[in-house]
Design an enzyme around this catalytic site. Structure first.
Site, PDB file in Angstrom:
ATOM      1  N   HIS A  27       0.877  -1.246   0.031  1.00 40.82           N
ATOM      2  CA  HIS A  27       0.013  -0.001  -0.015  1.00 40.82           C
ATOM      3  C   HIS A  27       0.855   1.202  -0.013  1.00 40.82           C
ATOM      4  CE1 HIS A  27      -4.384  -1.484   0.457  1.00 40.82           C
ATOM      5  NE2 HIS A  27      -3.591  -2.612   0.737  1.00 40.82           N
ATOM      6  N   THR A  28       2.001   1.186  -0.605  1.00 44.62           N
ATOM      7  CA  THR A  28       2.966   2.527  -0.879  1.00 44.62           C
ATOM      8  C   THR A  28       2.662   2.862  -2.017  1.00 44.62           C
ATOM      9  OG1 THR A  28       4.628   0.881  -1.204  1.00 44.62           O
ATOM     10  CG2 THR A  28       4.539   1.784   0.884  1.00 44.62           C
ATOM     11  N   GLY A 115      -7.811 -14.229  -7.784  1.00 49.93           N
ATOM     12  CA  GLY A 115      -8.475 -13.801  -6.606  1.00 49.93           C
ATOM     13  C   GLY A 115      -7.617 -13.854  -5.291  1.00 49.93           C
ATOM     14  N   GLY A 117      -4.411 -12.296  -4.754  1.00 47.86           N
ATOM     15  CA  GLY A 117      -3.668 -11.331  -4.579  1.00 47.86           C
ATOM     16  C   GLY A 117      -2.264 -11.074  -5.096  1.00 47.86           C
ATOM     17  N   SER A 120      -3.681 -11.223 -10.834  1.00 47.48           N
ATOM     18  CA  SER A 120      -4.216 -11.809 -12.246  1.00 47.48           C
ATOM     19  C   SER A 120      -4.846 -10.887 -13.155  1.00 47.48           C
ATOM     20  CB  SER A 120      -5.095 -13.024 -12.121  1.00 47.48           C
ATOM     21  OG  SER A 120      -6.235 -12.413 -11.066  1.00 47.48           O
ATOM     22  N   SER A 121      -5.518  -9.799 -12.740  1.00 48.75           N
ATOM     23  CA  SER A 121      -6.030  -8.979 -13.448  1.00 48.75           C
ATOM     24  C   SER A 121      -4.973  -7.945 -14.304  1.00 48.75           C
ATOM     25  CB  SER A 121      -7.173  -8.127 -12.604  1.00 48.75           C
ATOM     26  OG  SER A 121      -6.424  -7.340 -11.593  1.00 48.75           O
ATOM     27  N   GLU A 153      -7.965  -0.640 -15.324  1.00 48.19           N
ATOM     28  CA  GLU A 153      -8.541  -0.646 -13.897  1.00 48.19           C
ATOM     29  C   GLU A 153      -8.896   0.309 -13.075  1.00 48.19           C
ATOM     30  OE1 GLU A 153      -6.783  -3.958 -11.505  1.00 48.19           O
ATOM     31  OE2 GLU A 153      -5.321  -4.671 -13.270  1.00 48.19           O
ATOM     32  N   ASP A 165       1.865  -3.327  -9.938  1.00 45.36           N
ATOM     33  CA  ASP A 165       1.323  -4.792 -10.429  1.00 45.36           C
ATOM     34  C   ASP A 165       1.622  -4.541 -12.039  1.00 45.36           C
ATOM     35  OD1 ASP A 165       0.407  -4.998  -8.022  1.00 45.36           O
ATOM     36  OD2 ASP A 165      -1.919  -5.260  -8.267  1.00 45.36           O
ATOM     37  N   TYR A 214      -9.937  -2.587   1.090  1.00 44.38           N
ATOM     38  CA  TYR A 214      -8.646  -1.893   0.084  1.00 44.38           C
ATOM     39  C   TYR A 214      -9.143  -0.342  -0.122  1.00 44.38           C
ATOM     40  CZ  TYR A 214      -5.254  -0.931  -3.408  1.00 44.38           C
ATOM     41  OH  TYR A 214      -3.961  -0.761  -4.250  1.00 44.38           O
TER      42      TYR A 214
HETATM   43  C1  GLA Z   1      -3.130  -4.262  -4.774  1.00 47.50           C
HETATM   44  C2  GLA Z   1      -2.911  -3.058  -5.687  1.00 47.50           C
HETATM   45  C3  GLA Z   1      -1.589  -2.622  -5.748  1.00 47.50           C
HETATM   46  C4  GLA Z   1      -1.190  -2.351  -4.335  1.00 47.50           C
HETATM   47  C5  GLA Z   1      -1.262  -3.317  -3.692  1.00 47.50           C
HETATM   48  C6  GLA Z   1      -0.848  -3.119  -2.020  1.00 47.50           C
HETATM   49  O1  GLA Z   1      -2.394  -5.486  -5.507  1.00 47.50           O
HETATM   50  O2  GLA Z   1      -3.292  -3.523  -7.017  1.00 47.50           O
HETATM   51  O3  GLA Z   1      -1.540  -1.576  -6.589  1.00 47.50           O
HETATM   52  O4  GLA Z   1      -1.510  -1.263  -3.929  1.00 47.50           O
HETATM   53  O5  GLA Z   1      -2.511  -4.038  -3.660  1.00 47.50           O
HETATM   54  O6  GLA Z   1       0.686  -3.019  -2.164  1.00 47.50           O
END
Ligand code: GLA
Length: 356
Positions: A27-28, A115, A117, A120-121, A153, A165, A214
């Protein structure tokens, strides 16, 4: 040839994009901070050809075993796999409005667990955009493809994510750590030392909670930026983060996680370069504690895996990805691997383990 069998025409272009595991830096990304993901050996391949039969697009997903024809690019209400293809087409055509209106057949072949984490998307979007980029010879570079995939997205699907990602999926190399400054989008690739192993263990996923939680964290961090009077929390140093400035202690805790996590990513890069597994592992553990206590993004199942993993001899372990279930990532020294795996298997069945 599977493509020809499904669409009765020859394939023209194809592209592959991989899933990712985030080694540290959670989450940075959307606060303009640092992250360090790496690619996984799971991927999505998109193969396309122009559909000259009628004025429809058609997509087949091997994972869902579904073939769907469509000619409008309106999003469904359920965010299903087809929406990502539609979103890529819409964003691509918007970006390059002077290209000929073309209808496509899409074959989607993927072995990425969905799904959990590991993104995949993003792999689906990056591979689709790369295939369209090839078809139209638009020569967008990998960074630009990542930016377009994020637009899909954010603007089309409507999820508030960062750029981690898409960047690693588009640019990363397997076996290397991808260090990214999410503000400047400057990146560096580092070899993962040969005697280090990363392993994923699957936990139960609180799917419903994931998206809303989130988004809640996203909003809380934006609030903290307002309170601090900064544009990007990712640029804030710990000495600048004063608890007294926050009336709401929850917002403070969320910001504290991000500020300390950014420093951990910078330190982790140093220890990776120096091949210091002990220190890198310690940072992963501190990262998990902060993610669990201050960011409150862990679950009981996840915390249990982390405890078992460390007791089984991992040098570090943490929850990876957006939070609220999904995979843990453990760092193990090669010589400790057999002991670690045999011990972990007492608690978790074989199909829960995924090698990086
Ligand atoms: C998801 C989001 C990323 C990132 C992570 C947390 O994967 O798609 O952009 O924020 O959570 O680090």
């Amino acid at each position: 040839m599977i493509f020809k069998k499904i669409f009765s025409c020859n394939p023209m272009n194809s592209a592959i994009a991989h899933a990712r595991v985030n080694l540290i830096g959670e989450h940075t990304d959307y606060t303009g901070g640092y992250v360090m993901p790496s690619l996984l050996p799971y991927s999505t391949k998109i193969t396309i050809a122009e559909n000259k039969e009628d004025n429809n697009h058609c997509a087949y997903s091997d994972f869902f075993n579904e073939k769907i024809s469509f000619n409008n690019l309106t999003k469904s209400t359920s965010n299903d796999w087809l929406d990502f293809i539609k979103g890529c087409l819409l964003i691509f055509f918007k970006e390059k409005s002077n290209i000929r209106k073309t209808y496509f057949n899409f074959l989607i072949e993927s072995n990425i667990p969905i799904g959990r984490g590991i993104s995949s998307s993003s792999a689906l979007c990056v591979a689709t955009l790369k295939a369209l980029n090839e078809y139209f010879e638009t020569n967008y570079d990998k960074k630009y493809i990542a930016i377009l995939a994020q637009k899909v997205e954010r603007d089309y699907i409507g999820v508030s994510g960062g750029i981690m990602d898409q960047m690693v999926s588009s640019i990363g190399i397997q076996g290397k750590a991808f260090f990214l400054n999410c503000l400047s989008l400057k990146y560096e690739l580092f070899d993962i030392p040969k005697d280090w192993i990363f392993y994923l263990v699957d936990s139960k996923v609180q799917r419903n909670l994931r998206e809303s939680a989130y988004n809640e964290r996203f909003d809380q961090l934006q609030k903290s930026e307002k309170i601090l009077g900064v544009k990007n929390l990712g640029t804030v140093k710990l000495s600048f983060l004063k608890k007294d400035n926050f009336k709401d202690s929850t917002i403070y805790k969320r910001a504290l996680h991000v500020v300390t996590e950014n420093q951990r990513v910078l330190d982790a890069k140093k220890y990776l370069i120096n091949n210091n597994i002990k220190k890198f592992g310690e940072l992963m553990n501190l990262s998990h504690t902060s993610y669990s206590n201050d960011f409150e993004a862990s679950t009981e199942d996840v915390d249990q895996i982390v405890n078992h993993s460390l007791k089984s001899g991992a040098s570090g372990c943490r929850l990876t990805g957006g939070g609220f279930g999904g995979f843990t990532v453990s760092l193990i020294q090669k010589k400790d691997y057999d002991h670690w795996y045999n011990n972990m298997r007492k608690f978790y069945s074989e199909e829960k383990f995924f090698k990086v």
